[in-house]
Design a protein around this motif. Structure first.
Motif, PDB file in Angstrom:
ATOM      1  N   VAL B 389       0.827  -1.205   0.000  1.00 20.28           N
ATOM      2  CA  VAL B 389       0.000   0.000   0.000  1.00 20.28           C
ATOM      3  C   VAL B 389       0.863   1.257   0.000  1.00 20.28           C
ATOM      4  O   VAL B 389       0.755   2.101  -0.878  1.00 20.28           O
ATOM      5  CB  VAL B 389      -0.955   0.011   1.205  1.00 20.28           C
ATOM      6  CG1 VAL B 389      -1.735   1.309   1.248  1.00 20.28           C
ATOM      7  CG2 VAL B 389      -1.886  -1.179   1.130  1.00 20.28           C
ATOM      8  N   ASP B 390       1.754   1.369   0.978  1.00 14.47           N
ATOM      9  CA  ASP B 390       2.559   2.591   1.008  1.00 14.47           C
ATOM     10  C   ASP B 390       4.039   2.290   1.232  1.00 14.47           C
ATOM     11  O   ASP B 390       4.747   3.087   1.826  1.00 14.47           O
ATOM     12  CB  ASP B 390       2.020   3.578   2.055  1.00 14.47           C
ATOM     13  CG  ASP B 390       1.810   2.914   3.402  1.00 14.47           C
ATOM     14  OD1 ASP B 390       2.364   1.827   3.599  1.00 14.47           O
ATOM     15  OD2 ASP B 390       1.109   3.480   4.246  1.00 14.47           O
ATOM     16  N   GLY B 391       4.471   1.153   0.740  1.00 14.31           N
ATOM     17  CA  GLY B 391       5.890   0.807   0.829  1.00 14.31           C
ATOM     18  C   GLY B 391       6.571   0.950  -0.519  1.00 14.31           C
ATOM     19  O   GLY B 391       7.104   1.997  -0.850  1.00 14.31           O
ATOM     20  N   ILE B 392       6.471  -0.086  -1.320  1.00 17.75           N
ATOM     21  CA  ILE B 392       7.161  -0.046  -2.597  1.00 17.75           C
ATOM     22  C   ILE B 392       6.422   0.853  -3.587  1.00 17.75           C
ATOM     23  O   ILE B 392       5.231   1.109  -3.463  1.00 17.75           O
ATOM     24  CB  ILE B 392       7.295  -1.452  -3.217  1.00 17.75           C
ATOM     25  CG1 ILE B 392       5.922  -2.075  -3.456  1.00 17.75           C
ATOM     26  CG2 ILE B 392       8.159  -2.333  -2.362  1.00 17.75           C
ATOM     27  CD1 ILE B 392       5.966  -3.240  -4.401  1.00 17.75           C
ATOM     28  N   ILE B 393       7.176   1.329  -4.564  1.00 16.45           N
ATOM     29  CA  ILE B 393       6.599   2.068  -5.680  1.00 16.45           C
ATOM     30  C   ILE B 393       6.745   1.150  -6.878  1.00 16.45           C
ATOM     31  O   ILE B 393       7.808   1.066  -7.486  1.00 16.45           O
ATOM     32  CB  ILE B 393       7.331   3.405  -5.882  1.00 16.45           C
ATOM     33  CG1 ILE B 393       7.266   4.210  -4.580  1.00 16.45           C
ATOM     34  CG2 ILE B 393       6.716   4.177  -7.042  1.00 16.45           C
ATOM     35  CD1 ILE B 393       8.045   5.495  -4.600  1.00 16.45           C
ATOM     36  N   PRO B 394       5.697   0.407  -7.212  1.00 13.58           N
ATOM     37  CA  PRO B 394       5.863  -0.738  -8.115  1.00 13.58           C
ATOM     38  C   PRO B 394       6.378  -0.376  -9.501  1.00 13.58           C
ATOM     39  O   PRO B 394       7.071  -1.174 -10.123  1.00 13.58           O
ATOM     40  CB  PRO B 394       4.461  -1.352  -8.189  1.00 13.58           C
ATOM     41  CG  PRO B 394       3.540  -0.335  -7.634  1.00 13.58           C
ATOM     42  CD  PRO B 394       4.321   0.536  -6.716  1.00 13.58           C
ATOM     43  N   SER B 395       6.052   0.828  -9.988  1.00 14.36           N
ATOM     44  CA  SER B 395       6.455   1.170 -11.351  1.00 14.36           C
ATOM     45  C   SER B 395       7.933   1.548 -11.427  1.00 14.36           C
ATOM     46  O   SER B 395       8.509   1.549 -12.511  1.00 14.36           O
ATOM     47  CB  SER B 395       5.599   2.329 -11.861  1.00 14.36           C
ATOM     48  OG  SER B 395       5.669   3.410 -10.961  1.00 14.36           O
ATOM     49  N   LEU B 396       8.548   1.861 -10.299  1.00 13.21           N
ATOM     50  CA  LEU B 396       9.946   2.277 -10.316  1.00 13.21           C
ATOM     51  C   LEU B 396      10.875   1.066 -10.249  1.00 13.21           C
ATOM     52  O   LEU B 396      10.510   0.027  -9.704  1.00 13.21           O
ATOM     53  CB  LEU B 396      10.266   3.176  -9.120  1.00 13.21           C
ATOM     54  CG  LEU B 396       9.725   4.596  -9.107  1.00 13.21           C
ATOM     55  CD1 LEU B 396      10.327   5.358  -7.941  1.00 13.21           C
ATOM     56  CD2 LEU B 396      10.026   5.309 -10.402  1.00 13.21           C
ATOM     57  N   SER B 397      12.082   1.253 -10.765  1.00 12.12           N
ATOM     58  CA  SER B 397      13.066   0.186 -10.715  1.00 12.12           C
ATOM     59  C   SER B 397      13.482  -0.062  -9.271  1.00 12.12           C
ATOM     60  O   SER B 397      13.233   0.746  -8.374  1.00 12.12           O
ATOM     61  CB  SER B 397      14.288   0.566 -11.535  1.00 12.12           C
ATOM     62  OG  SER B 397      14.955   1.635 -10.908  1.00 12.12           O
ATOM     63  N   VAL B 398      14.112  -1.207  -9.065  1.00 14.56           N
ATOM     64  CA  VAL B 398      14.630  -1.540  -7.742  1.00 14.56           C
ATOM     65  C   VAL B 398      15.537  -0.417  -7.243  1.00 14.56           C
ATOM     66  O   VAL B 398      15.408   0.061  -6.116  1.00 14.56           O
ATOM     67  CB  VAL B 398      15.403  -2.868  -7.817  1.00 14.56           C
ATOM     68  CG1 VAL B 398      16.105  -3.151  -6.503  1.00 14.56           C
ATOM     69  CG2 VAL B 398      14.460  -4.002  -8.188  1.00 14.56           C
TER      70      VAL B 398
END
Lengths: 370, 553
Positions: B389-398
């Protein structure tokens, strides 16, 4: 691992291929497509749409929308003409045009950032204002200006290259660098990708939002100046037909996601060129202007459809899609998304994390329900 | 079996229906149910029966396996092994619809009532009465009134369901389930958001329905409710049914002991009261035998230094009062059930939600965060509990996910991003944390454990000195969990001050030298440390604290 192949090639390459294909189709259909409108002329006619698309891309990238860019053409064009008549020099009048666009953008950005009003509504309101004001000022009569210094920006050429295209190139390079190579650009992608996560990462969301709308407004104001120069007049009804539509279509066709976080300035450029090419190609083929919006509409639809498939993991995402359908058919309720279409492909991972901790799996019946 | 009415016809439950099946046949029988999720054993050889006309109290802590068992009994999940029988006939429940057609239905915490349409329509779904192709509103109302009045519920069925109180929703939902011919109704924490009077209404409805032979399974972690209401009790712990029997075999003491997994009652020395809170009954809490294993000690240096963080009387949404001390170099735990206020406390501290009152001293200076950006600049970092929900930013690279909280420090002239340094530093981090996956691909392509490591890399790169970790290992595999524990210890060893909030008592004891027990929005009454800090002690205190809370009311 599976979608890796589809991601190796930059998406812009695919969009470029689409453009080339459209060019080939038109030239084979008309025979005189390349002669009647050579490439430079094509770009020149698309210049305003391209600029609007580039600015709009910033707003779309943070998952907002700017509906006011078309009407800003009228506001800034008329403002530029009025300023010129009031004694401003041509460059001064151009700055007035840009500033007017900036004011609209700033207004949009501040209202969107500080209220919870959706940008669709806010920019719809400013669309109204920016198209009314020039009509009121001019009583709908175009302000014609014969001075060559006024139309310089739209009609001059450097060698064979029209000046507007030079400006397009400069704006393109600057915006592309800002997005791809600066800290601000990274923040734009973060905000668009997951606003809450970006906020918890210390990014001041409001600043980013305001800046993105400001960029869109400034670029639209500049486009208005170029339009006024090309027409040698401030046109109170400029941008009132399909310009807004074309600008958004261009960015989206170019791979800028309406859901935010995905897309590049190069993509928006190519997308806008595709939209411009379509329109001019249809003109050359003598397709009625009544039909043209329909064609552009279909192109948007296809662009967005392709976008959502790619966003859910490319063609490999289709496999996941079918699998989750199959799972739904079996009544297997554990394959759940977290809130929208784009997560379909990640459903496998949602499953993983739910499985990792059986104790917490039960606390998400709300997800199960959808 | 033939007597079970179909879900569509809304006939009232036949009063003598259950009696006809004979008293010796359980409505539902589960035998040797085992459920595995990968490596995790969620249910281990659990057997239970639900007899006609009884209320069965199913108890257990978070993660004990209650939810999994409900899902299996209602067909939402399939057991790895074991058998189910409904009304004496072996049954395979492949779906919720299967179970429903046999009269076994669950009512969940998040109720499935649609607020924007009328109660009558909610009751009638999925099929509305029609006349000439239009909805027959008179029939709709008549049906609804019949369903409601059968249960003694006096509500206008034509008003929008959104106007129902939480308790009324619960009642309406149960009435609807009963009217559809359910024989066994499983209630998952039905009272979690109700006050005592409302709870009584729900229990009253349940008791009146048992007279008709309907059975209820009441799933809860509230001891007194089960003692008040249930006819029989089953206690789950760590996926096993550890105790079961008639209500009369249990008293409060025994039930609490069974839940916590310890029957000893010797005095506890390490359990202390941090600060005499208004309700100082907390000092009585304690009393479990010292566990054989002692918790790991990571912070020998912390005791003498000035606190990195001191919170006194903090009040915020979901936090009634919080008092806490935290030193550099130590890992302090927050333990409590879900919704106890741990997350609300951390989010207030990080400036996500506003603080309403109280004092926070950060490095000895008064501090009230404006927003997360402000907190980050002061060296705080919040690892949120929900990675997706508010951790990873899925569209961004690692890479970009790792660096996103530290962008400022990679700024060169004209705001340019120093991409070379981003590359080298994210590579180094990936190696340190053993992040597996292509660093230039979107972070969504990584496994849950690797995503969590990316977030730990993000917090490290942000250069925070005070780490607020909310459920730091939720949803990660065992290997990644071990790695993350190592990383947390490393952070503390580097001198960072760390708060670990968790609903897993083992995790707390593995990582922390001290642990605050959080319950009902209050933090700071109970602090366990040293030998007293054991998983059993934590669970026991959490249960006891809640019981005494109720006793006070």
């Amino acid at each position: 691992m599976k979608p890796q192949r589809s991601r190796r090639l930059p998406r812009e390459a695919g969009i470029l291929a689409v453009w080339v294909a459209i060019m080939i189709v038109f030239s084979s259909l008309s025979g005189h497509f390349f002669t009647e409108s050579d490439i430079l002329n094509l770009f020149l006619n698309a210049a305003v749409i391209i600029l609007l698309s580039l600015g709009e891309a910033f707003v779309l990238l943070i998952a907002e929308i700017d509906l006011s860019v078309g009407s800003v053409l009228a506001l800034s064009g008329v403002g530029m003409a009025e300023a010129f008549n009031a004694g401003f020099s041509a460059p001064g009048a151009i700055l007035v045009a840009i500033a007017l666009g900036g004011v609209v953008g700033l207004f949009n950005g501040v209202v969107v950032a500080y209220t919870r009003i959706p940008s669709f509504i806010v920019t719809f309101a400013s669309l109204g204002a920016a198209s009314s004001i020039p009509l009121v000022i001019t009583q709908a009569v175009p302000i014609y200006i014969s001075a060559p210094s006024f139309s310089f920006i739209g009609q001059e050429t450097i060698g064979p290259v029209p000046l507007p295209l030079v400006f397009v190139a400069v704006v393109f390079v600057v915006l592309a660098l800002v997005l791809a190579r600066t800290v601000f650009g990274s923040r734009v992608y973060a905000v668009g990708g997951n606003r809450e996560a970006a906020r918890l990462s210390g990014i001041r969301i409001r600043r980013v939002v305001i800046w993105c709308f400001l960029v869109s407004g400034l670029v639209a104001g500049f486009a208005g100046a170029i339009e006024a120069g090309r027409l040698s007049s401030g046109y109170p009804t400029a941008g009132s037909t399909t310009e807004l539509f074309d600008a958004i279509a261009g960015a989206v066709v170019g791979g800028v996601s309406l859901f935010g976080g995905i897309g590049t300035i190069l993509g928006a450029l190519i997308g806008a060129v595709i939209v411009g090419t379509l329109q001019q190609g249809l003109d050359v083929l003598n397709v009625s202007t009544y039909w043209q919006p329909l064609v552009v509409g279909v192109v948007i639809l296809v662009g967005v459809a392709v976008d959502s498939v790619l966003r859910s993991g490319g063609l490999a995402g289709l496999g996941d899609l079918f699998r989750s359908w199959a799972a739904l058919g079996r009544g297997d309720q554990t394959t759940t998304g977290t809130g929208g279409a784009p997560v379909l492909a990640t459903s496998g991972k949602v499953l993983d994390s739910a499985v990792g901790q059986p104790g917490t799996a039960g606390q998400e019946p709300a997800n199960v329900a959808d | 079996m033939g007597r079970v009415s179909s879900a569509k016809t809304a006939e009232p439950v036949p009063a003598a229906g259950a009696a006809g099946q004979g008293p010796r046949t359980p409505h539902v029988e589960a035998r040797s149910i085992t459920k595995r999720y990968g490596e995790m054993l969620a249910l281990d050889n659990v057997s239970l029966e639900v007899w006609p006309g009884e209320i069965l109290g199913l108890m257990g802590h978070n993660g004990a396996g209650k939810s999994t068992l409900i899902k299996i009994l209602t067909g939402a999940e399939q057991p790895t092994s074991g058998q189910l029988a409904v009304a004496g006939t072996p049954a395979q429940l492949r779906s919720v619809a299967d179970a429903r057609s046999l009269g076994v239905v669950a009512v969940y915490q998040e109720l499935r009532i649609i607020g924007t349409v009328s109660i009558a329509e909610n009751l009638s779904y999925p099929v509305l009465p029609q006349r000439f192709g239009f909805i027959d509103r008179r029939q709709l109302k008549k049906d609804a009134l019949r369903v409601l009045s059968a249960r003694g519920i006096d509500i206008d069925p034509m008003m929008p369901a959104s106007q129902l109180s939480q308790a009324e929703r619960q009642l309406v939902e149960i009435a609807a389930v009963l009217s559809s011919g359910a024989k066994v109704v499983l209630l998952d924490e039905p009272t979690s958001s109700l006050d005592i009077e409302q709870i009584e209404r729900v229990f009253h409805l349940m008791r009146s329905a048992t007279a008709e032979g309907v059975s209820f399974v009441l799933v809860t972690h509230k001891v007194h409710e089960v003692l008040d209401c249930a006819d029989r009790i089953v206690v789950l712990r760590d996926g096993r049914a550890v105790a079961g029997g008639a209500r009369s075999e249990f008293d409060h003491e025994r039930l609490v002991a069974e839940l916590a997994g310890s029957t000893g009652d010797s005095h506890q020395s390490g359990c202390s009261v941090v600060e005499p809170a208004p309700s100082a009954h907390a000092s009585e809490i304690g009393g479990t035998s010292p566990a054989p294993e002692t918790p790991a000690q990571h912070s020998s240096t912390s005791a003498t230094s000035a606190p990195a963080l001191r919170v006194a009387g903090l009040v915020a949404g979901g936090v009634r009062r919080a008092d806490l001390d935290l030193h550099f170099g130590e890992v302090v735990g927050l333990y409590g059930v879900l919704g106890a206020g741990r997350t609300a406390f951390l989010r207030a501290l990080f400036g996500v939600n506003p603080m309403r009152a109280g004092e926070v001293l950060l490095y000895g200076q008064p501090y009230s965060p404006k927003d997360p950006a402000d907190s980050l600049e002061h060296g705080l970092y919040l690892l949120s509990e929900s990675r997706k929900v508010d951790g990873i930013i899925p569209s961004l690279s690692v890479r970009n996910n790792q660096v996103v909280a530290a962008l400022r420090s990679f700024r060169r002239h004209l705001g340019a991003l120093d991409r070379g340094r981003v590359r080298t530093e994210t590579d180094r981090e990936a190696q340190r944390l053993d992040i597996r996956g292509n660093p230039d691909r979107p972070v969504g392509s990584l496994s849950g454990g690797n995503q969590q490591k990316v977030l730990f890399s993000r917090l490290h790169m942000a250069g925070a000195r005070l780490l607020l970790l909310d459920e730091p290992t939720r949803g990660v595999d065992v290997g990644a969990k071990r790695r993350i524990y190592q990383v947390i210890r490393d952070e503390a060893r580097e001198g960072k001050a760390v708060i670990v909030s968790s609903s897993e008592a083992e995790e707390i004891c593995e990582l922390c030298s001290r642990c605050y027990v959080v319950r009902k929005g209050r933090l700071g009454d109970v602090l366990l440390s040293g030998d007293a800090l054991t998983p059993d002690a934590l669970r026991l205190v959490a249960v006891r604290a809640e019981e005494e809370e109720v006793a006070l009311q």
